[in-house]
Design a protein around this motif. Structure first.
Motif, mmCIF file in Angstrom:
data_model
loop_
_atom_site.group_PDB
_atom_site.id
_atom_site.type_symbol
_atom_site.label_atom_id
_atom_site.label_comp_id
_atom_site.label_asym_id
_atom_site.label_seq_id
_atom_site.Cartn_x
_atom_site.Cartn_y
_atom_site.Cartn_z
ATOM 1 N N ALA A 158 55.010 71.469 46.594
ATOM 2 C CA ALA A 158 53.578 71.685 46.792
ATOM 3 C C ALA A 158 52.831 71.767 45.469
ATOM 4 O O ALA A 158 51.669 71.352 45.367
ATOM 5 N N GLU A 159 53.485 72.289 44.435
ATOM 6 C CA GLU A 159 52.845 72.435 43.125
ATOM 7 C C GLU A 159 52.886 71.153 42.298
ATOM 8 O O GLU A 159 51.963 70.866 41.541
ATOM 9 N N HIS A 160 53.951 70.368 42.432
ATOM 10 C CA HIS A 160 54.193 69.318 41.447
ATOM 11 C C HIS A 160 54.295 67.894 42.009
ATOM 12 O O HIS A 160 54.102 66.942 41.251
ATOM 13 N N ASP A 162 53.901 64.316 44.050
ATOM 14 C CA ASP A 162 52.985 63.380 44.700
ATOM 15 C C ASP A 162 53.471 63.048 46.101
ATOM 16 O O ASP A 162 52.694 62.661 46.970
ATOM 17 N N ALA A 198 50.992 74.193 50.344
ATOM 18 C CA ALA A 198 50.171 73.181 49.684
ATOM 19 C C ALA A 198 48.699 73.267 50.072
ATOM 20 O O ALA A 198 47.923 72.359 49.740
ATOM 21 N N HIS A 200 46.290 74.752 48.917
ATOM 22 C CA HIS A 200 45.333 74.796 47.806
ATOM 23 C C HIS A 200 45.096 73.430 47.177
ATOM 24 O O HIS A 200 44.184 73.278 46.361
ATOM 25 N N ARG A 201 45.889 72.436 47.528
ATOM 26 C CA ARG A 201 45.805 71.145 46.845
ATOM 27 C C ARG A 201 44.498 70.432 47.161
ATOM 28 O O ARG A 201 44.066 70.371 48.317
ATOM 29 N N GLU A 203 44.214 67.145 46.589
ATOM 30 C CA GLU A 203 44.662 65.838 47.083
ATOM 31 C C GLU A 203 45.978 66.022 47.826
ATOM 32 O O GLU A 203 46.981 66.414 47.235
ATOM 33 N N PRO A 204 46.016 65.779 49.130
ATOM 34 C CA PRO A 204 47.277 65.972 49.859
ATOM 35 C C PRO A 204 48.368 65.038 49.346
ATOM 36 O O PRO A 204 48.106 63.913 48.927
ATOM 37 N N ALA A 205 49.596 65.530 49.390
ATOM 38 C CA ALA A 205 50.736 64.692 49.033
ATOM 39 C C ALA A 205 51.093 63.776 50.197
ATOM 40 O O ALA A 205 50.772 64.049 51.362
#
Length: 298
Positions: A158-160, A162, A198, A200-201, A203-205
């Protein structure tokens, strides 16, 4: 409009140069978007195989699915990634995992350690790659895929990452390196956990699943029953409902694939090499469906 589908094939069997290039070209002909190589002993060495795959094709991305981070020094890995991305014309997709086959660690003389220690090393690898590949001279880092199932791995993805890849399987008893698919409810729980981490992202992965089996058949039940002896806690219907077992006619499997995106938000499916021919007609049918979706939006 949902995220467009992508399909990858994980090429697990070594082959001489001509045969390797031929099967990569065949994957391109069938419509695969990504040609992938795992990081298991006995499988092709990932990076030279990917350079050859890119040289034999023009359209697909090439990627690792996934590197066993315990086998790699992060600084030296950054050099490999930079070189392969350059030699493939920027087509590299970098997949990372912790490794799960203890026998391979022992054969390679690499400490097995603890699950937490292996996750620690993966995180250090990701952070070092960000440092090494973040300079203007290196250009943008290749898209990063992180594969796993546990909460900590999902938090790191979720942090890193793509691309977040859900293992969707558990080790098979008595079969070193073998995997058995999780039921649909287990996958749904893991996807929900990732979405929470995730949230907080900006752009969703992209979300990925590794499909364990593709069988085109008129008798779905007969195709999955052999798995039941390994999974006494599941029913035949549990297996038929699993998004990791694509079984049925081309039309039925196409409906399964579309349902995976609708239910889980998964738009990137990877299939193992032994099944990549079987999925070809399904890829064609999915592309036709997406074409109709786009036309309806106009």
């Amino acid at each position: 409009m949902p995220r467009p589908f992508r399909f990858g094939v994980n090429m697990v069997s070594p082959a001489p140069d001509d045969a390797w290039r031929a099967k990569c070209r065949r994957a391109e002909e069938l419509g695969y978007d990504v040609i992938l190589v795992p990081d298991h002993l006995g499988a092709p060495a990932p990076f030279p195989a990917l350079v050859a795959a890119a040289g034999a094709t023009t359209r697909p991305q090439v990627g690792t699915f996934v590197l066993n981070c315990a086998f790699w020094n992060p600084v030296l890995l950054a050099r490999e990634v930079t070189t392969v991305n350059a030699l493939t014309g920027g087509r590299l997709e970098l997949g990372l995992g912790t490794g799960y086959v203890r026998e391979e660690f022992e054969q390679a003389g690499v400490e097995w350690g603890t699950p937490g220690g292996r996750v620690d090393h993966l995180l250090r690898t990701v952070e070092e790659l960000d440092r090494q590949l973040g300079s203007p001279e290196q250009g943008p880092r290749p898209p990063l895929l992180i594969g796993g199932n546990g909460d900590r791995m999902l938090r790191i993805a979720a942090e890193h990452a793509d691309i977040a890849a859900f293992t969707g399987a558990r080790p098979a008893p008595g079969n070193a390196g073998g995997l058995l698919p999780l039921p649909a409810r287990g996958i749904g729980e893991r996807v929900a956990a990732y979405r929470k981490f995730a949230a907080h992202r900006a752009e969703p992965a992209e979300l990925n699943l590794l499909v364990q089996m593709v069988i085109v058949t008129q008798d779905r039940g007969a195709a999955v029953r052999p798995w039941l002896r390994h999974m006494p806690d599941l029913t035949e219907q549990d297996l038929l409902d699993s998004p990791l077992l694509l079984v049925g006619t081309v039309e039925e499997i196409t409906a399964q694939v579309l349902a995976v995106r609708e239910r889980y938000g998964v738009s990137y499916l990877t299939v193992l090499e032994p099944h990549f021919e079987a999925l070809g007609p399904v890829i064609e049918a999915v592309r036709a469906h997406e074409g109709r979706e786009r036309a309806a939006q106009v």
